[in-house]
Scaffold this active site. Sequence first.
Site, PDB file in Angstrom:
ATOM      1  N   ARG A  99     -44.050  45.703 -81.717  1.00 23.61           N
ATOM      2  CA  ARG A  99     -45.312  45.568 -81.001  1.00 23.61           C
ATOM      3  C   ARG A  99     -46.119  46.855 -81.182  1.00 23.61           C
ATOM      4  O   ARG A  99     -45.556  47.940 -81.056  1.00 23.61           O
ATOM      5  CB  ARG A  99     -44.956  45.387 -79.525  1.00 23.61           C
ATOM      6  CG  ARG A  99     -46.071  44.990 -78.620  1.00 23.61           C
ATOM      7  CD  ARG A  99     -45.483  44.855 -77.204  1.00 23.61           C
ATOM      8  NE  ARG A  99     -46.391  44.157 -76.333  1.00 23.61           N
ATOM      9  CZ  ARG A  99     -47.458  44.711 -75.764  1.00 23.61           C
ATOM     10  NH1 ARG A  99     -47.731  45.972 -75.991  1.00 23.61           N
ATOM     11  NH2 ARG A  99     -48.234  43.996 -74.979  1.00 23.61           N
ATOM     12  N   THR A 101     -47.709  50.003 -80.366  1.00 23.91           N
ATOM     13  CA  THR A 101     -47.508  50.768 -79.135  1.00 23.91           C
ATOM     14  C   THR A 101     -48.830  51.147 -78.494  1.00 23.91           C
ATOM     15  O   THR A 101     -48.919  51.303 -77.293  1.00 23.91           O
ATOM     16  CB  THR A 101     -46.721  52.066 -79.392  1.00 23.91           C
ATOM     17  OG1 THR A 101     -47.314  52.720 -80.497  1.00 23.91           O
ATOM     18  CG2 THR A 101     -45.272  51.786 -79.646  1.00 23.91           C
ATOM     19  N   ASN A 102     -49.870  51.298 -79.323  1.00 23.46           N
ATOM     20  CA  ASN A 102     -51.139  51.763 -78.772  1.00 23.46           C
ATOM     21  C   ASN A 102     -52.134  50.622 -78.657  1.00 23.46           C
ATOM     22  O   ASN A 102     -53.294  50.749 -78.949  1.00 23.46           O
ATOM     23  CB  ASN A 102     -51.705  52.892 -79.635  1.00 23.46           C
ATOM     24  CG  ASN A 102     -51.514  52.593 -81.096  1.00 23.46           C
ATOM     25  OD1 ASN A 102     -51.541  51.435 -81.492  1.00 23.46           O
ATOM     26  ND2 ASN A 102     -51.324  53.612 -81.906  1.00 23.46           N
ATOM     27  N   CYS A 103     -51.634  49.460 -78.260  1.00 22.90           N
ATOM     28  CA  CYS A 103     -52.451  48.256 -78.214  1.00 22.90           C
ATOM     29  C   CYS A 103     -52.054  47.499 -76.958  1.00 22.90           C
ATOM     30  O   CYS A 103     -50.892  47.146 -76.799  1.00 22.90           O
ATOM     31  CB  CYS A 103     -52.136  47.433 -79.462  1.00 22.90           C
ATOM     32  SG  CYS A 103     -53.178  46.037 -79.748  1.00 22.90           S
ATOM     33  N   PHE A 104     -53.017  47.283 -76.043  1.00 27.07           N
ATOM     34  CA  PHE A 104     -52.624  46.686 -74.770  1.00 27.07           C
ATOM     35  C   PHE A 104     -53.172  45.276 -74.601  1.00 27.07           C
ATOM     36  O   PHE A 104     -54.072  44.877 -75.299  1.00 27.07           O
ATOM     37  CB  PHE A 104     -53.095  47.563 -73.615  1.00 27.07           C
ATOM     38  CG  PHE A 104     -52.487  48.924 -73.652  1.00 27.07           C
ATOM     39  CD1 PHE A 104     -51.179  49.129 -73.244  1.00 27.07           C
ATOM     40  CD2 PHE A 104     -53.206  49.992 -74.169  1.00 27.07           C
ATOM     41  CE1 PHE A 104     -50.610  50.388 -73.309  1.00 27.07           C
ATOM     42  CE2 PHE A 104     -52.629  51.257 -74.236  1.00 27.07           C
ATOM     43  CZ  PHE A 104     -51.339  51.462 -73.810  1.00 27.07           C
TER      44      PHE A 104
END
Lengths: 104, 119
Positions: A99, A101-104
């Site tokens: 996934r 990591t810097n994507c919400f």
Amino acid sequence: MTDLILDKDGYLADLTHWNETVARQLAANHNITLTDEHWQIIHLLRQFYAEFQHAPSQRPFVKYIATHLGKEKGNSLYLMQLFPESPAKLAALIAGLPRPTNCF
Amino acid sequence: MNPSVCIISTRTPYHGQNAREALDSALVSASYDLDTSLLLMGDGVYQLLDNQLPEQLSRKSLTAMLKALPMYGIETIFVDAESLQERNLTEDQLVEGFTLLEEGALAPFIAQHDKVLNF
């Protein structure tokens, strides 16, 4: 089809189990039938991962695609059509990457 | 206007997760269109040393991740010149794409940001 072991978000638990058959199955889990256009993006995403050692969020991914395939494909709208809702996350999932990591 | 953020990374590349977390924070910040600076100082300057062999520690290459910064709109990495000198490191030992901050330039540089995060 084999039973895939997935994490709670639907990502492959063991990324080494990824292959094109697995990708088709992961895509089917999200109601996507993979076309040549999908594969082009999937392979490019895996190339990004090999080069930069992480799964990108949307913006750098778009920029990377624009660099390699041109602006016609390197834009958010094009990605949204192929991988609806959250392209960076969904494409990473199908491409057998962690996934972003810097994507919400 | 979006706030500007300075992320200060002060640990060696494979000391725990500090360097990786600093870098992740920079990527998140830039992904949200914040004006983001990454500053290496103290032992953080070792992160730019070329020819690292992270696979011997079963770690991912920090250098590879640093090279992705321009994709996120972060065009340069700021490096404290004094920290380099203290460690007998020279610019030609570092991977490309950094800007040196000489003595006296460091404090004003940090002060010009709205937010400062220290790792």
